[in-house]
Design an enzyme around this catalytic site. Structure first.
Site, PDB file in Angstrom:
ATOM      1  N   ASP A 121       0.844  -1.204   0.000  1.00 52.68           N
ATOM      2  CA  ASP A 121       0.000   0.000   0.000  1.00 52.68           C
ATOM      3  C   ASP A 121       0.876   1.249   0.000  1.00 52.68           C
ATOM      4  OD1 ASP A 121      -2.341  -1.606   0.196  1.00 52.68           O
ATOM      5  OD2 ASP A 121      -1.926  -1.877   2.321  1.00 52.68           O
TER       6      ASP A 121
ATOM      7  N   HIS B  61      -5.577  -3.580   5.484  1.00 48.64           N
ATOM      8  CA  HIS B  61      -5.180  -3.905   4.108  1.00 48.64           C
ATOM      9  C   HIS B  61      -6.353  -4.482   3.322  1.00 48.64           C
ATOM     10  CE1 HIS B  61      -2.753  -4.928   0.694  1.00 48.64           C
ATOM     11  NE2 HIS B  61      -3.163  -6.188   0.771  1.00 48.64           N
TER      12      HIS B  61
END
Ligand SMILES: NC(=O)C1=CN([C@@H]2O[C@H](COP(=O)(O)OP(=O)(O)OC[C@H]3O[C@@H](n4cnc5c(N)ncnc54)[C@H](O)[C@@H]3O)[C@@H](O)[C@H]2O)C=CC1
Ligand SMILES: O=C([O-])CC(=O)C(=O)O
Length: 350
Positions: free
Chosen positions: A186, A213
């Site tokens: 990310d 996530h």
């Protein structure tokens, strides 16, 4: 959060590719101990992430022993990677009866084992298969290398980390400083997308990504991005946030049924593992974002900047100042993240 992973890999390649006598001497003295011995295992090493991750860990000079484990297909991957003339010795292990040997003596265990998404699926749709896989692997870690750091890549990370924590608690080996959900991809995406929009050099960019996530639980903090001052509009920040949150889905759709991110994930996994090893080796001020046990919000697990040290997590850093848009994003992610954590805990105790 800047990493010298690339520099380490470059150095390893340069050392390995030089064939002069001097370089052999340098290499021998290097192998004999400028870094401590570190055994690293990759569980799921024959998979889409596992193979390139095995390659990148073989290039990392901080690794002295690389243990590659999968339920099938590991021996070929291990033979292949083992021919690369870098520091670590490589061994392949296949099948459950070899899992103990693969894990014994490990300092760091990286877990990319489990099924990936296909178009139309959420990460939570992987729960039914991957939860059981992670539970089994965590039980083996508790038995064979209870002191190892664990880097969890298998999805849904928001649930698989709490599952591993529960398994370790039951085995009385849980140390919250040693369990990490890998959210580095990310951060990697946020940096890339921000650099493209802000017109700054990607290598100079830092962006913390917090929360979890999956979808809206991924919260990039572009208000804290550096270099700052790029005059991005609110609309552009919103679009960057959405693209970061949907980065995994973008790859799943582009691969059209052939899996999810593997190469960028292997890179991200190698960056995070390198940071963990540096922390273990006492390198100061190593900071990366990771999904860990946390008290910085009311949720028991949360991704934020973490300082890494000789025992794993040295300090979970706070969120810093958030923009109104980010404050709203933080409130919006809590219900989903809470329910994913509870689902993992319930599964592990069933
Ligand atoms: N945390 C993150 O940012 C990301 C996580 N992922 C997740 O990583 C996982 C793996 O993805 P891919 O490598 O693309 O899948 P893959 O299917 O290509 O590879 C998975 C490997 O795990 C192995 N495996 C299955 N059960 C196992 C067990 N009990 N022990 C050891 N190995 C086992 C399989 O044999 C296979 O080789 C998926 O759950 C995926 O969603 C993927 C991308 C990013
Ligand atoms: O999207 C997926 O399923 C894989 C993943 O976690 C990512 O690429 O961030």
């Amino acid at each position: 959060m800047r990493t010298s992973m690339f520099r380490s890999v470059e150095t390893a390649i340069r050392r390995a590719s030089s064939s002069s006598t001097t370089s052999h001497i340098v290499r021998r003295s290097y192998a004999s101990g400028s870094h401590p011995e570190r055994k690293v295992a990759v569980l799921g090493a024959a998979g889409g992430i596992g193979q390139p991750l095995a390659l990148l860990m073989k290039l990392n000079p901080l690794v002295s022993s690389l243990s590659l484990y999968d339920i099938a297909g590991t021996l070929g991957v291990a033979a292949d990677v083992s021919h690369i003339n870098t520091r670590s010795e490589v061994k392949g292990y296949t099948g459950e009866d070899q899992l103990g040997q693969a894990l014994e003596g490990c300092d760091l265990v990286i877990i990319p084992a489990g099924v990936p998404r296909k178009p139309g699926m959420t990460r939570d749709d992987l729960f039914n298969i991957n939860a059981g896989i992670v539970k089994g692997l965590a039980a083996a870690i508790a038995k064979y290398c209870p002191n190892a750091l664990v880097n969890m890549i298998s999805n849904p990370v928001n649930s698989t980390v709490p599952i591993a924590a529960e398994v370790f608690k039951k085995a009385e080996t849980y140390d919250e400083k040693k369990l990490f959900g890998v959210t580095t991809l990310d951060v990697v995406r946020a940096k890339t997308f921000y650099a493209g929009k802000a017109g700054v050099h990607v290598a100079d960019v830092n962006v913390p990504v917090v929360g979890g996530h999956a979808g809206v639980t991924i919260l990039p903090l572009f208000s804290q991005a550096t270099p700052a001052g790029s005059n991005l509009s609110d609309e552009e920040i919103k679009a960057l946030t959405k693209r970061t949150q949907d980065g995994g889905t973008e790859v799943v759709e582009a691969k059209a049924g052939k899996g999810s991110a593997t190469l960028s994930m292997a890179y991200a996994g190698a960056v995070f593992a390198d940071a963990c090893l540096k922390g273990l080796n006492g390198v100061p001020n190593i900071v990366e974002c990771s999904y860990v046990q946390s008290t910085i919000t009311d949720l028991p697990f949360f991704a934020s900047k973490v300082r890494l040290g000789k025992n794993g997590v040295e300090e979970v850093l706070g969120l810093g100042n958030l923009s109104d848009f980010e404050k709203e994003g933080l409130e919006n992610l809590k219900a989903e993240l809470k329910s994913s954590i509870e689902k993992g805990i319930k599964f592990a105790n069933s």
